[in-house]
Design a protein around this motif. Structure first.
Motif, PDB file in Angstrom:
ATOM      1  N   ARG A   1      -8.820   2.775   7.164  1.00 35.52           N
ATOM      2  CA  ARG A   1     -10.035   1.954   7.165  1.00 35.52           C
ATOM      3  C   ARG A   1      -9.676   0.472   7.242  1.00 35.52           C
ATOM      4  NH1 ARG A   1     -12.288  -0.945   3.404  1.00 35.52           N
ATOM      5  NH2 ARG A   1     -10.916  -0.054   1.776  1.00 35.52           N
ATOM      6  N   GLN A   2      -8.713   0.050   6.429  1.00 36.81           N
ATOM      7  CA  GLN A   2      -8.331  -1.364   6.428  1.00 36.81           C
ATOM      8  C   GLN A   2      -7.641  -1.755   7.740  1.00 36.81           C
ATOM      9  OE1 GLN A   2      -6.793  -3.148   2.711  1.00 36.81           O
ATOM     10  NE2 GLN A   2      -6.962  -1.111   1.782  1.00 36.81           N
TER      11      GLN A   2
ATOM     12  N   ARG B   1      -6.915   7.561   3.962  1.00 37.55           N
ATOM     13  CA  ARG B   1      -8.206   7.129   4.518  1.00 37.55           C
ATOM     14  C   ARG B   1      -8.420   5.629   4.295  1.00 37.55           C
ATOM     15  NH1 ARG B   1      -9.854  12.093   2.143  1.00 37.55           N
ATOM     16  NH2 ARG B   1     -10.642  10.966   0.330  1.00 37.55           N
ATOM     17  N   ASP B   2      -8.047   5.158   3.110  1.00 39.40           N
ATOM     18  CA  ASP B   2      -8.193   3.736   2.790  1.00 39.40           C
ATOM     19  C   ASP B   2      -7.309   2.882   3.699  1.00 39.40           C
ATOM     20  OD1 ASP B   2      -9.022   1.470   0.999  1.00 39.40           O
ATOM     21  OD2 ASP B   2      -6.873   1.472   0.547  1.00 39.40           O
TER      22      ASP B   2
ATOM     23  N   HIS C   1       0.854  -1.188   0.000  1.00 40.43           N
ATOM     24  CA  HIS C   1       0.000   0.000   0.000  1.00 40.43           C
ATOM     25  C   HIS C   1       0.892   1.241   0.000  1.00 40.43           C
ATOM     26  CE1 HIS C   1      -3.180   2.821   1.078  1.00 40.43           C
ATOM     27  NE2 HIS C   1      -4.069   1.854   0.945  1.00 40.43           N
TER      28      HIS C   1
ATOM     29  N   LEU D   1     -10.903   3.042  -5.291  1.00 42.31           N
ATOM     30  CA  LEU D   1     -10.839   4.374  -4.698  1.00 42.31           C
ATOM     31  C   LEU D   1     -11.097   5.478  -5.717  1.00 42.31           C
ATOM     32  CD1 LEU D   1      -7.695   3.960  -2.384  1.00 42.31           C
ATOM     33  CD2 LEU D   1     -10.107   3.877  -1.723  1.00 42.31           C
TER      34      LEU D   1
END
Length: 515
Positions: A475-476, A471-472, A292, A490
């Motif tokens: 969240r994960q 943000r992703d 990521h 996204l």
């Protein structure tokens, strides 16, 4: 020529650039909800996570490449220069730039990961501002403009990292070695060229291996010994804090009442040192193998802390607590002396000698040698990192011709251009070693300023993908899973590298593409 360069530097490093750097840091800090504070522990955890691959280096190696570019003469001679011309308060503004710049570094380095690609020749990951400027808007009507914008940044980076910036590093190294052991500048220049030629020809893997061993070791040793001297002079530390904060806001009349001078030198030397917003960090960030982009963005944000809050602070407190400083009016040592710590010889050039004198207060005669050795390693690794960045942008400028010329026939145009760049950076090292410190620093400031203007303006426009990635990631993490990046989900277009990966496994679904 010196006057002309000084005038050019004055236009580039106007108050507008200082304001832009600080304003961008404030803006990104707000937009990321102080990511540099909230995710501090996560930064440290991620530093030692991640894996290498045939195409990418580990997170720690990418951090080391980045630190190789950040930790250099700016941490030693740069801090001395900032204090000499901006007063002790410049150190405070270096801290401010580091704190705010960590959020800027997160944004630019995350973008570097999102829009990275494979080198068409070696298969290694490549990325940086030129890549994300040209790719992020490829689906819009503004695509031609940002393609040209990326090309301009790439050309400026090749010029800055290939010619302007290496000379500063070699100059400080030559001065320090001459002070310590009386070595001729030409001896330093020739020896440096031999070492650098061996490393830079080996590519990113050799650069990463070299940096990951040398940089952490030297940084820890340097900080440790500097702190020993500061502790030895513990009684002076309260006064150091007082004078740093009072002169930072123009309260202490001994250092001049103009706050702008302290801010200017603190921001200028802070950015030169930690490179937040300059656009150099994304090149190293893109080389990392992560699942990521936010992972490496966070790691690179921590690099700013290591550089300024740790190494630069150690240097600043060493200089101030031992009295090894002199503050001048104006921007050269020919100006009137506003304050003198009392430990420096009468006629001493502003630069690494300040730090060498500070070390000598505890270890007489050994300080000069230790600083010279520190600068030797710091400056060599920084120049190596500069070459990597210059080569990455050269690849971008060549585009498809890189594949056409370099890969099939290494003896043709592409290979010659790469060799020309290698020769250019080695010549820059020689020129810097035998030049005056004033001219070398002016050239370096011009290179840093040009890159900062282009990159900061660009990432302010291209900011949204970095925030969406953050943000992703969060969240994960809340779901208890190791985050994997899926740009399609996204709504982030043109992240081709990640689109070719399975969002469930993070593994490539198709053969390697090209940059």
């Amino acid at each position: 020529m010196s006057d002309f360069l000084s005038d050019v530097n004055g236009y580039i490093w106007s108050n507008a650039l200082v304001f832009l750097c600080l304003a961008a840091g404030v803006f990104f800090s707000i937009r990321t909800r102080l990511v540099q504070v909230r995710m501090f522990v996560e930064m440290i955890r991620l530093m030692f996570k991640g894996e290498r691959s045939p195409s990418g280096v580990s997170s720690f190696q990418a951090l080391s490449i980045s630190l190789a570019g950040r930790v250099g003469t700016g941490n030693i001679a740069g801090v001395a220069t900032a204090i000499a011309f901006g007063g002790p308060g410049a150190l405070f503004w270096m801290w401010v730039v580091a704190f705010l710049g960590a959020s800027t570094s997160y944004v630019e380095c995350t973008l570097g990961q999102i829009y990275k690609g494979h080198d068409p020749i070696t298969g290694e990951y490549r990325g940086g501002p030129a890549y994300y400027f040209s790719r992020a808007f490829a689906h819009t009507k503004a695509a031609p403009f940002f393609r040209v914008y990326g090309l301009i940044f790439a050309a400026v980076t090749v010029l800055a990292c290939g010619l302007l910036l290496p000379s500063v590093q070699s100059n400080s190294m030559a001065v320090a070695l001459n002070n310590a052991w009386g070595l001729s500048e030409w001896v330093v220049a020739v020896a440096s060229v031999i070492v650098l030629a061996f490393v830079i020809i080996g590519g990113v893997k050799r650069i990463a291996n070299f940096a990951s061993i040398v940089v952490p070791f030297m940084a820890i040793v340097y900080i440790g010994l500097a702190l020993i001297i500061v502790v030895t002079n513990a009684s002076a530390v309260p006064e150091v804090f007082r004078v740093v904060f009072s002169s930072a806001f123009g309260i202490d009349s001994a250092f001049g009442a103009i706050i702008g001078t302290a801010i200017m030198w603190g921001v200028k030397r802070g950015i030169y040192s930690n490179e937040a917003g300059q656009g150099t960090g994304p090149h190293a960030a893109a080389a990392a193998e992560v699942s990521h982009p936010t992972k490496q963005g966070l790691v690179q944000a921590f690099a700013v802390y290591i550089d300024t809050l740790f190494v630069c602070s150690a240097t600043g407190f060493l200089i101030l607590s031992t009295g090894a400083y002199r503050v001048f009016e104006g921007e050269s040592s020919s100006g009137a002396i506003l304050a003198d710590g009392g430990a420096l010889p009468a006629d001493v050039e502003v630069g690494p000698t300040f730090v060498q004198t500070g070390f000598d207060t505890l270890w007489s005669g050994a300080g000069s040698s230790f600083v010279a050795i520190s600068l030797l390693f710091f400056c060599l690794t920084t120049i190596i990192a500069y070459y990597y960045m210059a080569e990455t942008n050269l690849r971008f400028l060549m585009g498809k011709s890189a594949t056409l010329y370099i890969k099939p026939l290494r003896s043709t145009l592409g290979s010659n251009i790469t060799m020309l760049l290698q020769t250019l950076i080695l010549v820059s090292v020689v020129i810097g070693a035998v030049s005056t410190a004033t001219d070398a620093w002016t050239l370096g400031d011009i290179g840093v300023g040009l890159m900062a203007w282009l990159n900061i303006v660009g990432i302010i426009i291209l900011q949204q993908p970095a925030f969406a990635a953050l943000r992703d990631y969060e969240r994960q993490k809340k779901q208890g899973i190791d985050p994997i990046f899926d740009p399609i989900a996204l709504g982030i277009p043109n992240a081709t590298f990640w689109e070719l990966r399975d969002p469930k496994t993070g593994k490539e679904r198709e053969p390697v593409g090209s940059v």
